[in-house]
Scaffold this active site. Structure first.
Site, PDB file in Angstrom:
ATOM      1  N   HIS A 175       0.859  -1.179   0.000  1.00  0.00           N
ATOM      2  CA  HIS A 175       0.000   0.000   0.000  1.00  0.00           C
ATOM      3  C   HIS A 175       0.896   1.230   0.000  1.00  0.00           C
ATOM      4  O   HIS A 175       2.065   1.164   0.395  1.00  0.00           O
ATOM      5  CB  HIS A 175      -0.890   0.026   1.249  1.00  0.00           C
ATOM      6  CG  HIS A 175      -2.014  -0.965   1.219  1.00  0.00           C
ATOM      7  ND1 HIS A 175      -2.980  -0.955   0.240  1.00  0.00           N
ATOM      8  CD2 HIS A 175      -2.324  -1.982   2.068  1.00  0.00           C
ATOM      9  CE1 HIS A 175      -3.853  -1.930   0.480  1.00  0.00           C
ATOM     10  NE2 HIS A 175      -3.468  -2.581   1.575  1.00  0.00           N
ATOM     11  N   CYS A 217      -0.298   2.741  -4.446  1.00  0.00           N
ATOM     12  CA  CYS A 217      -1.016   3.975  -4.764  1.00  0.00           C
ATOM     13  C   CYS A 217      -0.171   5.196  -4.444  1.00  0.00           C
ATOM     14  O   CYS A 217       0.738   5.151  -3.632  1.00  0.00           O
ATOM     15  CB  CYS A 217      -2.324   4.046  -3.991  1.00  0.00           C
ATOM     16  SG  CYS A 217      -3.619   3.031  -4.698  1.00  0.00           S
TER      17      CYS A 217
END
Length: 290
Positions: A134, A176
């Site tokens: 992440h 991301c």
């Protein structure tokens, strides 16, 4: 099916986004640029091409973070093991010595990269790091929190990792970089030893290949892996020894941009697009050996 790779949950299967949950003056430069006398020169004597015929191609570190502490608010990254497996296969076939580290805390990520940076890379042509986790703009998550990418990549700068000075250091990052979604738009169809006494920037010879543009989500399919890693591994396998790394990555950009579109159970997250982002501080061309 598509799903978010962040704090939001778009179902057990499909595409996810890798994100935070919702959540003194010198002479003119031109006079110093070497002149390429032979446009067709190739190999280790080419001043515009990195020397790759060392005893070893180099080390490839793969950090694969799948499960996260509840305190982070991050969901399990289903499908990341597919990415890790593909990366391991691809970079091994290129000739790298691959090290895989799963579910790393921030401290473990830092210690791993610091340790590798302190190794002797004198007999290596390059270094590769693949980060699967992440993230958000400028940060990467460990299983218990996040760290600045600048810190994680900084161990390999010229003033901290002398045995990799003048050699390509390639970072591929599936994560991301924000929470924006790309709606898409319609397209109308119609030699290192000889340079040992030179001074170069400590930031030189890095390449950062991000899975998505700054500010945007990055998509990962729970069954097939992330769009970026699927495209990266396919293009590397197809064009290794043939195309230069920037050409390969441009084909990765096209494959992701044209070949994928999200299908999500979460309202407002279907039919979204993605474009990877290449940041090059390389000073020569990178060709992987055939």
């Amino acid at each position: 099916m598509s799903e978010l790779d962040g704090g939001g949950d778009a179902g057990a299967q499909g595409d996810h986004v890798d994100a935070l949950g919702f959540f003194k003056k010198r002479p003119s430069a031109q006079s110093e640029i070497p002149v390429e006398t032979k446009a067709t020169s190739t190999g280790s004597d080419d001043p515009f091409r990195y020397k790759m015929d060392y005893p070893n191609l180099g080390t490839c570190v793969i950090i694969n973070n799948k499960n996260f502490d509840r305190s982070t608010g991050m969901n399990t990254r289903a499908g990341t093991d597919v990415d890790a497996g593909a990366a391991m296969k691809t970079f091994s076939s290129l000739g790298y010595k691959v090290k895989v580290a799963n579910d790393q805390t921030v401290a473990q990520m830092k210690e791993l990269l610091h340790t590798v940076s302190r190794e002797d890379h004198s007999n290596s042509a390059s270094f590769v790091c693949v980060m699967l986790s992440h993230g958000d703009e400028g940060i990467m998550y460990g299983t218990d929190g996040f760290e600045k990418l600048e810190t994680l990549t900084g161990y390999f700068k010229g003033n901290r990792c002398p045995s990799l000075v003048g050699k390509p250091k390639l970072f591929f990052m599936q994560a991301c970089r924000g929470t924006d979604l790309d709606d898409g738009c319609t397209l109308a169809m119609d030699a290192v030893e000889q340079q040992s006494s030179e001074r170069i920037p400590v930031e030189a010879d890095f390449l950062y290949a991000y899975s998505t543009a700054p500010g945007y989500y990055s998509w990962r399919n729970t069954a097939n892996g992330s769009w970026f890693m699927q495209a990266l591994c396919e293009m590397l396998e197809l064009h290794k020894g043939d195309l230069e790394i920037m050409q390969i990555l441009t084909r990765v950009n096209r494959m992701v941009a044209m070949g994928f579109e999200s299908s999500s159970a979460l309202p407002g997250f279907s039919a979204k697009k993605q474009i990877p982002c290449i940041v090059s501080l390389l000073t020569k061309d990178v060709y992987f050996p055939q």
